[in-house]
Structure formats: structure tokens, C-alpha cells
Design a protein around this motif. Structure first.
Motif, PDB file in Angstrom:
ATOM      1  N   TYR A  43       0.836  -1.205   0.000  1.00  0.00           N
ATOM      2  CA  TYR A  43       0.000   0.000   0.000  1.00  0.00           C
ATOM      3  C   TYR A  43       0.869   1.252   0.000  1.00  0.00           C
ATOM      4  O   TYR A  43       0.611   2.200  -0.742  1.00  0.00           O
ATOM      5  N   LEU A  82     -11.583  -0.037  -0.528  1.00  0.00           N
ATOM      6  CA  LEU A  82     -10.711   0.908   0.164  1.00  0.00           C
ATOM      7  C   LEU A  82     -11.530   2.149   0.483  1.00  0.00           C
ATOM      8  O   LEU A  82     -12.324   2.602  -0.346  1.00  0.00           O
ATOM      9  N   ILE A 103      -6.375   4.538   5.501  1.00  0.00           N
ATOM     10  CA  ILE A 103      -7.162   3.851   4.481  1.00  0.00           C
ATOM     11  C   ILE A 103      -7.660   2.558   5.121  1.00  0.00           C
ATOM     12  O   ILE A 103      -6.866   1.728   5.563  1.00  0.00           O
ATOM     13  N   VAL A 124      -9.275  -1.019   4.726  1.00  0.00           N
ATOM     14  CA  VAL A 124      -9.259  -2.035   3.676  1.00  0.00           C
ATOM     15  C   VAL A 124     -10.167  -3.182   4.103  1.00  0.00           C
ATOM     16  O   VAL A 124      -9.997  -3.741   5.186  1.00  0.00           O
TER      17      VAL A 124
END
Length: 173
Positions: free
Chosen positions: A59, A100, A126, A128
Motif C-alpha cells: 500500500y 478501500l 485507508i 481495507v
């Protein structure tokens, strides 16, 4: 598992980088993406890489690879700054869906981030969510200096494929 059970056969992208919505079907063992600059070829590869990766390093690499401008760089992951996206991969007869979403840092994670040296005063998150034979959640944090960490709810499930994202400019050197 044999190749047919794990091979990437399709990808559907919604709201990721410059792709509002798009799909590629009928993918084979070897596929070539051809097009002019700025038409989404790298975006398709980044989307597949993220959807196949469970590591924070993956990521961080995708977030930083087009330039780092601080935490605000996270907005570049989402179409028109929409704050969320979805990537669905056909893997043989299975489907792996990854969502996301920009999130607000979670208080329970702050001390762990401080302990590893992240600047929690200016940190982006973020969230996930991976759906494939159940649901797994993780939280990717990155601070203003680009230091990052990923927290997992439960044990992350390794995908059946390894994902490698090669930087063409670096590979040519």
C-alpha cells in the motif's frame, strides 16, 4: 491449487485513481496493456497489485510511487477525491473484492503508531475490506513523512497469487 483455479481472469475497478468504472474480462496467462500515456494502464496494474496484497509495504508503495505530497496524497487513490473505491478480481472460479475507504484514525491504534515512530498528529488512514471466503479488515496508516504501518483485524489471509509491481524505469537501469 492449479493455475486455472488461481489465475487472474478479470478485474473490475470502481472509483480508483482516474478510473470511474471499468473492467477487463477474459484475461489469460499473459496479457499486454497498450495505450497512450495517462489512459489507465498503470492504474489497472496498481489496482490488481493492491487487491492481491495484504502488506502495508504494498500500500505504501502504490501511494508513494507517483510522488509524495504528504497525507493529502491519499486522495489521489480515489476517483475525483471520492474517498472510496472497489476492486474485484476474478481468480479462477472465485472472486476477491477489495474495498478501500478513507477513514478517521482509530483511537485504539494511536499508541501503537506512536510506539513505532509515526507522527499521529498528521496521519492518514485507508480502511481495507477484503471479501473472499469471508471478510477481513485492515487499516493502513501513513504519516506526513511517509512512514506507514498496517493493522489487521484477525489474521490476514494470503491470496493464492503473489503480486509483484515492477517499476519500468528502475528495471531498465
Amino acid at each position: 491449487m492449479n493455475v486455472e483455479e488461481t489465475m487472474l481472469t478479470s478485474i473490475v475497478i470502481k472509483g480508483f485513481r482516474g478510473v470511474k468504472e471499468g473492467s477487463l474480462e477474459g484475461l489469460k496467462k499473459i496479457n499486454v496493456l497498450v495505450g497512450r500515456n495517462n489512459t489507465g494502464k498503470s492504474t489497472v496494474l496498481e489496482a490488481a497489485y493492491l487487491a492481491l496484497s495484504v502488506s502495508g509495504d504494498a500500500y505504501a508503495r502504490v501511494v508513494r510511487r507517483r510522488g509524495w505530497y504528504g497525507v493529502a496524497t491519499l486522495e489521489q487513490l480515489f476517483y475525483n477525491g471520492g474517498g472510496s473505491c472497489e476492486i474485484a478480481l476474478g481468480l479462477g472460479r472465485r472472486v476477491r473484492v477489495v474495498k478501500l475507504r478513507r477513514g478517521i484514525p482509530i483511537e485504539e491504534h494511536m499508541q501503537g503508531l506512536r510506539d513505532i515512530g509515526l507522527n499521529v498528529k498528521n496521519v492518514g488512514l485507508i480502511e481495507v475490506e477484503v471479501r473472499e471466503e469471508g471478510v477481513a479488515k485492515s487499516y493502513f496508516y501513513i504519516d506526513e513523512e511517509g512512514r506507514s504501518e498496517m493493522f489487521f483485524e484477525g489474521e490476514p489471509k494470503e491470496p493464492p497469487l503473489d503480486a509483484v509491481l515492477v517499476e519500468w524505469e528502475l528495471a531498465r537501469k
